[in-house]
Scaffold this active site. Structure first.
Site, PDB file in Angstrom:
ATOM      1  N   GLY A  70      42.036 -30.360 -10.281  1.00 46.23           N
ATOM      2  CA  GLY A  70      40.896 -30.810  -9.481  1.00 46.23           C
ATOM      3  C   GLY A  70      41.133 -32.162  -8.837  1.00 46.23           C
ATOM      4  O   GLY A  70      40.770 -32.381  -7.670  1.00 46.23           O
ATOM      5  N   THR A  71      41.735 -33.072  -9.569  1.00 50.45           N
ATOM      6  CA  THR A  71      41.966 -34.416  -9.036  1.00 50.45           C
ATOM      7  C   THR A  71      42.864 -34.349  -7.804  1.00 50.45           C
ATOM      8  O   THR A  71      42.590 -34.992  -6.778  1.00 50.45           O
ATOM      9  CB  THR A  71      42.615 -35.309 -10.119  1.00 50.45           C
ATOM     10  OG1 THR A  71      41.729 -35.379 -11.234  1.00 50.45           O
ATOM     11  CG2 THR A  71      42.896 -36.703  -9.598  1.00 50.45           C
ATOM     12  N   ASN A 149      29.238 -33.804 -12.754  1.00 43.69           N
ATOM     13  CA  ASN A 149      29.867 -33.552 -14.044  1.00 43.69           C
ATOM     14  C   ASN A 149      29.157 -34.233 -15.211  1.00 43.69           C
ATOM     15  O   ASN A 149      29.302 -33.817 -16.347  1.00 43.69           O
ATOM     16  CB  ASN A 149      31.336 -33.986 -14.023  1.00 43.69           C
ATOM     17  CG  ASN A 149      31.526 -35.361 -13.428  1.00 43.69           C
ATOM     18  OD1 ASN A 149      31.245 -35.572 -12.254  1.00 43.69           O
ATOM     19  ND2 ASN A 149      31.966 -36.291 -14.230  1.00 43.69           N
ATOM     20  N   GLN A 179      32.873 -28.538 -11.253  1.00 38.88           N
ATOM     21  CA  GLN A 179      31.937 -28.189 -12.337  1.00 38.88           C
ATOM     22  C   GLN A 179      31.101 -26.962 -11.997  1.00 38.88           C
ATOM     23  O   GLN A 179      30.617 -26.267 -12.888  1.00 38.88           O
ATOM     24  CB  GLN A 179      30.998 -29.363 -12.638  1.00 38.88           C
ATOM     25  CG  GLN A 179      31.668 -30.551 -13.300  1.00 38.88           C
ATOM     26  CD  GLN A 179      32.164 -30.268 -14.718  1.00 38.88           C
ATOM     27  OE1 GLN A 179      31.681 -29.363 -15.398  1.00 38.88           O
ATOM     28  NE2 GLN A 179      33.145 -31.044 -15.149  1.00 38.88           N
ATOM     29  N   ALA A 200      41.052 -24.906 -12.619  1.00 40.27           N
ATOM     30  CA  ALA A 200      41.060 -23.724 -13.489  1.00 40.27           C
ATOM     31  C   ALA A 200      40.508 -23.995 -14.885  1.00 40.27           C
ATOM     32  O   ALA A 200      39.826 -23.146 -15.466  1.00 40.27           O
ATOM     33  CB  ALA A 200      42.483 -23.176 -13.592  1.00 40.27           C
ATOM     34  N   HIS A 201      40.798 -25.184 -15.433  1.00 38.94           N
ATOM     35  CA  HIS A 201      40.441 -25.408 -16.840  1.00 38.94           C
ATOM     36  C   HIS A 201      38.947 -25.583 -17.077  1.00 38.94           C
ATOM     37  O   HIS A 201      38.508 -25.680 -18.223  1.00 38.94           O
ATOM     38  CB  HIS A 201      41.227 -26.589 -17.419  1.00 38.94           C
ATOM     39  CG  HIS A 201      40.810 -27.949 -16.934  1.00 38.94           C
ATOM     40  ND1 HIS A 201      40.216 -28.868 -17.761  1.00 38.94           N
ATOM     41  CD2 HIS A 201      40.912 -28.549 -15.725  1.00 38.94           C
ATOM     42  CE1 HIS A 201      39.988 -29.982 -17.081  1.00 38.94           C
ATOM     43  NE2 HIS A 201      40.400 -29.816 -15.837  1.00 38.94           N
ATOM     44  N   THR A 237      57.593 -27.051  -6.624  1.00 32.57           N
ATOM     45  CA  THR A 237      57.683 -25.697  -7.181  1.00 32.57           C
ATOM     46  C   THR A 237      56.351 -25.305  -7.815  1.00 32.57           C
ATOM     47  O   THR A 237      55.736 -26.098  -8.528  1.00 32.57           O
ATOM     48  CB  THR A 237      58.819 -25.635  -8.227  1.00 32.57           C
ATOM     49  OG1 THR A 237      60.038 -25.960  -7.565  1.00 32.57           O
ATOM     50  CG2 THR A 237      58.921 -24.263  -8.859  1.00 32.57           C
ATOM     51  N   CYS A 325      35.046 -43.003 -20.757  1.00 34.94           N
ATOM     52  CA  CYS A 325      36.054 -43.746 -21.506  1.00 34.94           C
ATOM     53  C   CYS A 325      37.403 -43.566 -20.812  1.00 34.94           C
ATOM     54  O   CYS A 325      37.987 -42.498 -20.859  1.00 34.94           O
ATOM     55  CB  CYS A 325      36.106 -43.206 -22.928  1.00 34.94           C
ATOM     56  SG  CYS A 325      37.116 -44.193 -24.025  1.00 34.94           S
TER      57      CYS A 325
HETATM   58  C1  PLP Z   1      33.414 -32.975 -10.718  1.00 40.00           C
HETATM   59  C2  PLP Z   1      34.853 -33.133 -11.094  1.00 40.00           C
HETATM   60  N1  PLP Z   1      35.760 -33.328 -10.144  1.00 40.00           N
HETATM   61  C3  PLP Z   1      37.073 -33.450 -10.429  1.00 40.00           C
HETATM   62  C4  PLP Z   1      37.534 -33.403 -11.720  1.00 40.00           C
HETATM   63  C5  PLP Z   1      38.995 -33.551 -11.989  1.00 40.00           C
HETATM   64  O1  PLP Z   1      39.589 -32.316 -12.282  1.00 40.00           O
HETATM   65  P1  PLP Z   1      40.957 -32.238 -13.102  1.00 40.00           P
HETATM   66  O2  PLP Z   1      40.633 -32.611 -14.505  1.00 40.00           O
HETATM   67  O3  PLP Z   1      41.377 -30.806 -12.993  1.00 40.00           O
HETATM   68  O4  PLP Z   1      41.937 -33.137 -12.464  1.00 40.00           O
HETATM   69  C6  PLP Z   1      36.618 -33.197 -12.759  1.00 40.00           C
HETATM   70  C7  PLP Z   1      37.080 -33.166 -14.172  1.00 40.00           C
HETATM   71  O5  PLP Z   1      36.386 -33.565 -15.065  1.00 40.00           O
HETATM   72  C8  PLP Z   1      35.240 -33.055 -12.432  1.00 40.00           C
HETATM   73  O6  PLP Z   1      34.319 -32.868 -13.384  1.00 40.00           O
END
Ligand code: PLP
Length: 378
Positions: A70-71, A149, A179, A200-201, A237, A325
């Site tokens: 996600g990041t 989140n 989320q 995905a997680h 990759t 944290c």
């Molecule tokens: C709203 C939101 N965006 C982005 C992220 C980041 O995702 P990732 O942990 O897959 O990098 C999170 C993870 O907590 C999230 O809650």
């Protein structure tokens, strides 16, 4: 063990684990090659891309860009769009995840005009404020999350997208649906947005893999330069097993969504009701907003949230604080700050998030266990 931190990460769904097995073993190929072993990996990636496109409401599989979570998807959306549109501004909200806010601050240091739109007491953004901000900075990209989140508040994504385009017709609209995906109907078509991030997680796939949906014709400056995978938008990759597992988890999550809302939403509702029946002074942090069905964000007056989390952990209960944290340093939550909660109240808030394995009865059981810990502290 009582796991109430599914917003941080949720267990893999069996469908995802099963789909990945072969790719952790005999189907080990690098999809960028031309021989048979490579082609078998490539076929799996392309099948996952097609499935992901359908499940995200994309018009074409090539609108799916696989990322390392996600990041990375958020960074590619915000930084990639801004770098492709030099001289244009960025608009986002005060309650975004750090994966959006930090890229925005990074762009600001590079000289981009950045406007941060505030939210109301429930954490909701007003589309009209997005209009004003987009016009003010001549926005090249607007990023507004689908669901928060920490407090779970849902944003009116489609309205925000339409409003932003009223102000700046060629603006790119991104939404972080990391989320939201597990329980909300996340759709590029229905929301009419240009970019969507998922991870995905958060819905039963593996950690470290995600997607940025990028509408056809949208030009992004890549962040990772190299071998030119993902049509040059994301070199490196592929994580073949991760991508296959993510697609399987997406299918399972979308198939499960209506039942998830009843089952997991039932657990959350019963948790809140049972907890408040035992501890009447416990209050939801936000009221009156549409919010994720799996989220409970509660304030325990007179109780320090950090201490409560430690006590819960000792009792085998995993939850999260209203403060984040990062590398050991506890900071007050920028989200609670943005909704106008005073810092003392913010330190009394704990987030409990339910997930796909939960049933409604688990809500009551969880409430009894949490209430026992709180009562022992008083
Ligand atoms: C709203 C939101 N965006 C982005 C992220 C980041 O995702 P990732 O942990 O897959 O990098 C999170 C993870 O907590 C999230 O809650």
């Amino acid at each position: 063990m009582r796991y109430l931190d599914h917003a941080a990460t949720t267990p893999m769904r069996p469908e995802a684990t099963a789909a990945m097995q072969a790719f952790l073993g005999e189907r080990f190929g690098n999809p960028s090659g031309i021989h048979g072993v490579a082609r078998r990996a490539k076929d799996a990636i392309e099948a996952a891309r097609e499935r992901a496109a359908t499940l995200l409401g994309a018009a074409h599989p090539l609108e799916i860009v696989f990322t390392g979570g996600g990041t990375e998807a958020d960074n590619l959306a915000v930084v990639g769009a801004a770098l492709a549109r030099p001289g244009r501004g960025v608009v986002t909200t005060a309650v975004e995840h750090a994966a959006v806010l930090e890229p925005a601050r990074f762009l600001e240091r590079l000289g981009t005009a950045v406007a941060i739109v505030g939210v109301d007491r429930a954490g909701r953004v007003d589309p009209e404020e997005v209009v004003a901000a987009a016009a003010r900075v001549d926005a090249g990209v607007v990023s507004v999350m689908a669901a928060n989140n920490e407090i779970g508040t849902l944003q009116p994504v489609a309205e925000v997208a339409a409003a932003a385009r009223r102000a700046v017709p060629d603006v790119l609209v991104h939404t972080d649906a990391v989320q939201a995906f597990v329980s909300e109907d996340v759709s590029a078509e229905a929301w009419d947005v240009d970019m969507i991030s998922i991870a995905a997680h958060k819905f039963g796939g593996p950690q470290g893999v995600g997607i940025l949906f990028v509408r056809s014709g949208v030009d992004l400056e890549p962040l990772l330069h190299g071998g030119g995978q993902e049509l040059g938008r994301r070199s490196g990759t592929h994580d073949v097993a991760g991508i296959v597992g993510m697609a399987a988890a997406m299918q399972a999550a979308v198939d499960d969504r209506p039942a998830f809302r009843r089952r997991v939403g039932g657990a959350r509702d019963r948790f809140e009701a049972a907890l408040r029946a035992t501890l009447p002074d416990v209050v939801p942090t936000v009221a009156g907003a549409d919010r994720l069905v799996q989220h409970a964000h509660l304030r325990f007056p007179g109780i320090d949230a950090e201490t409560l989390l430690v006590r819960l952990d000792l009792a085998g209960i995993a939850a999260a604080a209203g403060s984040a944290c990062h590398s050991g340093a506890v900071r007050t939550s920028h989200v609670l700050d943005a909704i106008g909660l005073d810092p003392a109240a913010a330190k009394e808030c704990v987030r409990f998030t339910f997930g796909w394995p939960d049933r409604p009865v688990d809500g009551e059981a969880a409430a009894a266990e949490v209430a026992a810990v709180v009562e022992a502290m008083r």
